[in-house]
Design a protein around this motif. Structure first.
Motif, mmCIF file in Angstrom:
data_model
loop_
_atom_site.group_PDB
_atom_site.id
_atom_site.type_symbol
_atom_site.label_atom_id
_atom_site.label_comp_id
_atom_site.label_asym_id
_atom_site.label_seq_id
_atom_site.Cartn_x
_atom_site.Cartn_y
_atom_site.Cartn_z
ATOM 1 N N TRP A 31 0.851 -1.189 0.000
ATOM 2 C CA TRP A 31 0.000 0.000 0.000
ATOM 3 C C TRP A 31 0.888 1.240 0.000
ATOM 4 C CZ3 TRP A 31 0.327 2.702 4.759
ATOM 5 C CH2 TRP A 31 0.865 1.977 5.827
ATOM 6 N N SER A 32 0.274 2.416 -0.094
ATOM 7 C CA SER A 32 1.056 3.632 -0.306
ATOM 8 C C SER A 32 0.623 4.760 0.611
ATOM 9 C CB SER A 32 0.898 4.128 -1.751
ATOM 10 O OG SER A 32 1.157 3.116 -2.688
ATOM 11 N N VAL A 33 1.591 5.611 0.933
ATOM 12 C CA VAL A 33 1.325 6.950 1.460
ATOM 13 C C VAL A 33 1.731 7.919 0.350
ATOM 14 C CG1 VAL A 33 1.758 8.626 3.289
ATOM 15 C CG2 VAL A 33 1.910 6.159 3.789
ATOM 16 N N VAL A 34 0.790 8.712 -0.107
ATOM 17 C CA VAL A 34 1.035 9.601 -1.240
ATOM 18 C C VAL A 34 0.674 11.033 -0.850
ATOM 19 C CG1 VAL A 34 0.560 7.764 -2.908
ATOM 20 C CG2 VAL A 34 -1.294 9.282 -2.199
ATOM 21 N N PRO A 35 1.183 12.019 -1.584
ATOM 22 C CA PRO A 35 0.762 13.395 -1.318
ATOM 23 C C PRO A 35 -0.693 13.592 -1.709
ATOM 24 C CG PRO A 35 2.132 13.307 -3.268
ATOM 25 C CD PRO A 35 2.187 11.944 -2.662
ATOM 26 N N TRP A 36 -1.383 14.414 -0.942
ATOM 27 C CA TRP A 36 -2.745 14.793 -1.314
ATOM 28 C C TRP A 36 -2.643 15.929 -2.318
ATOM 29 C CZ3 TRP A 36 -7.486 12.888 -0.867
ATOM 30 C CH2 TRP A 36 -8.564 13.723 -1.177
ATOM 31 N N LEU A 37 -3.082 15.700 -3.546
ATOM 32 C CA LEU A 37 -2.996 16.712 -4.588
ATOM 33 C C LEU A 37 -4.252 17.574 -4.569
ATOM 34 C CD1 LEU A 37 -1.519 14.667 -7.569
ATOM 35 C CD2 LEU A 37 -0.322 15.910 -5.760
ATOM 36 N N ALA A 38 -4.052 18.859 -4.430
ATOM 37 C CA ALA A 38 -5.179 19.790 -4.383
ATOM 38 C C ALA A 38 -5.815 19.916 -5.758
ATOM 39 C CB ALA A 38 -4.701 21.156 -3.901
ATOM 40 N N GLY A 39 -7.084 20.239 -5.769
ATOM 41 C CA GLY A 39 -7.819 20.412 -7.016
ATOM 42 C C GLY A 39 -9.148 19.693 -6.961
ATOM 43 N N THR A 40 -9.957 19.910 -7.965
ATOM 44 C CA THR A 40 -11.268 19.280 -8.085
ATOM 45 C C THR A 40 -11.226 18.268 -9.223
ATOM 46 O OG1 THR A 40 -12.368 21.308 -7.345
ATOM 47 C CG2 THR A 40 -13.719 19.700 -8.517
ATOM 48 N N THR A 41 -11.747 17.071 -8.976
ATOM 49 C CA THR A 41 -11.777 16.111 -10.075
ATOM 50 C C THR A 41 -12.631 16.678 -11.208
ATOM 51 O OG1 THR A 41 -13.652 14.931 -9.096
ATOM 52 C CG2 THR A 41 -11.447 14.112 -8.587
ATOM 53 N N ALA A 42 -12.139 16.509 -12.421
ATOM 54 C CA ALA A 42 -12.838 17.080 -13.564
ATOM 55 C C ALA A 42 -14.255 16.544 -13.694
ATOM 56 C CB ALA A 42 -12.056 16.798 -14.840
ATOM 57 N N ALA A 43 -14.491 15.331 -13.221
ATOM 58 C CA ALA A 43 -15.830 14.748 -13.300
ATOM 59 C C ALA A 43 -16.851 15.570 -12.523
ATOM 60 C CB ALA A 43 -15.808 13.315 -12.781
ATOM 61 N N ARG A 44 -16.383 16.370 -11.570
ATOM 62 C CA ARG A 44 -17.299 17.195 -10.769
ATOM 63 C C ARG A 44 -17.445 18.603 -11.333
ATOM 64 N NH1 ARG A 44 -15.397 16.775 -4.685
ATOM 65 N NH2 ARG A 44 -17.328 17.985 -4.440
ATOM 66 N N THR A 45 -16.879 18.864 -12.493
ATOM 67 C CA THR A 45 -16.974 20.182 -13.113
ATOM 68 C C THR A 45 -17.826 20.102 -14.372
ATOM 69 O OG1 THR A 45 -15.013 19.912 -14.525
ATOM 70 C CG2 THR A 45 -14.654 20.694 -12.267
ATOM 71 N N ARG A 46 -18.294 21.248 -14.832
ATOM 72 C CA ARG A 46 -19.080 21.289 -16.062
ATOM 73 C C ARG A 46 -18.189 20.967 -17.260
ATOM 74 N NH1 ARG A 46 -22.323 26.289 -17.427
ATOM 75 N NH2 ARG A 46 -20.202 27.147 -17.539
ATOM 76 N N VAL A 47 -18.730 20.209 -18.193
ATOM 77 C CA VAL A 47 -17.964 19.842 -19.385
ATOM 78 C C VAL A 47 -17.469 21.087 -20.100
ATOM 79 C CG1 VAL A 47 -18.099 18.736 -21.642
ATOM 80 C CG2 VAL A 47 -19.170 17.648 -19.651
ATOM 81 N N GLU A 48 -18.310 22.116 -20.179
ATOM 82 C CA GLU A 48 -17.932 23.335 -20.898
ATOM 83 C C GLU A 48 -16.731 24.020 -20.261
ATOM 84 O OE1 GLU A 48 -20.953 22.810 -19.550
ATOM 85 O OE2 GLU A 48 -22.011 22.115 -21.349
#
Length: 299
Positions: free
Chosen positions: A101-118
């Motif tokens: 298993w892994s410990v990874v950095p938490w990358l800031a940002g919003t997943t594109a799936a939660r944004t409007r396609v436009e």
């Protein structure tokens, strides 16, 4: 708990198990708060404190994918123009959990799936540049993946019947895209690194820029057309045009590559729609992909 539960999950990593594993192997992190658990298709992710995350495979089939990330992500990250979750610590199999298993950095940002396609069109060239940087020749010992970046003909016996399912949207368009991809010349170049799953749930955006690529479990070498399918998975017409143009400018892909990419996009639709109740966000991506393929077919 946050997020759906995988239909075939074998080990559910709850907070108690996560803390036990931290205490055993990374005790200096064991007292950080755990929050925001999310179930992916092959993994469970816990946010750890403000800047880290824990990534656990959920079944034996996905366990080797984490080991793949441990080995290769540190080498690839230096070549990429956007952040990726390079492990900062690793966990070993043990008596309480049988897989790495892994410990990874938490990358800031919003997943594109939660944004409007436009709203995604403004960073379409960012994604083209990130994938072009990734799509460099891979070494002979790069991992193989029987489900990604392979010749389309090797998937025909599985994908063809899936595309004939009555519940799929735009079935004629999907079948035509798949048939055209099969008929196109196969990739004959040097195997290239491929992310394997760059759909909008694995892309992070912020303030009109692409700020992260996540989930490299399907990382492999082969035909980059399977990644280029994101043109239909992620974007509408404007974003797709920008993505294709910048990709061609950087890598000079030919028409056969885009025919195969379109076929890959069609092939992903049945998988994305396979569990709409457990994974409604993936089902949205699947329906969007079919609609975009249909839109292009009508032009």
């Amino acid at each position: 708990m946050s997020g759906p539960v995988h239909p075939k999950i074998e080990i559910d990593v709850d907070a108690r198990l996560a803390r036990t594993l931290l205490a055993e192997q990374h005790p200096d992190l064991a007292d950080l708060p755990l929050h925001g658990r999310v179930h992916g298709w092959d993994n469970i992710t816990w946010r750890l404190g403000d800047g880290l995350a824990l990534r656990f495979p959920v079944r034996a089939l996905s366990a080797p994918l984490v080991e793949r990330e441990h080995r290769w992500l540190p080498r690839l990250a230096a070549h990429l123009p956007v952040p990726v979750p390079v492990p900062v610590r690793t966990g070993a199999p043990g008596p309480h959990f049988p897989w790495s298993w892994s410990v990874v950095p938490w990358l800031a940002g919003t997943t594109a799936a939660r944004t409007r396609v436009e709203d995604r069109a403004v960073w379409a060239t960012d994604l083209a540049e990130a994938l072009a940087a990734l799509h460099r020749p891979a070494p002979p010992d790069a991992p193989e993946n029987p489900f990604r970046a392979v010749p389309l003909a090797t998937r025909a016996a599985v994908v063809g019947p899936r595309l004939a399912a009555a519940h799929l949207p735009h079935t004629d368009v999907l079948a035509d895209a798949w048939a055209r991809g099969l008929a196109a010349p196969a990739y004959g170049g040097t195997p290239r690194w491929v992310h394997g799953d760059p759909h909008p749930a694995n892309l992070l955006a912020d303030h009109g820029r692409l700020v992260g690529l996540i989930d490299f479990g399907d990382l492999s070498a082969g035909d980059p057309a399977s990644d280029l399918a994101t043109a239909w998975l992620t974007f509408g017409p404007a974003g797709r045009a920008a993505f294709v143009a910048r990709s061609d400018e950087l890598r000079g892909w030919d028409d056969a590559t885009w025919q195969r990419a379109r076929a890959w996009a069609a092939a992903y639709v049945p998988t994305l729609l396979a569990h709409p109740d457990e994974y409604p966000s993936l089902a949205v991506i699947g329906r969007h992909t079919a609609a975009q393929l249909s839109l292009d077919a009508a032009l």
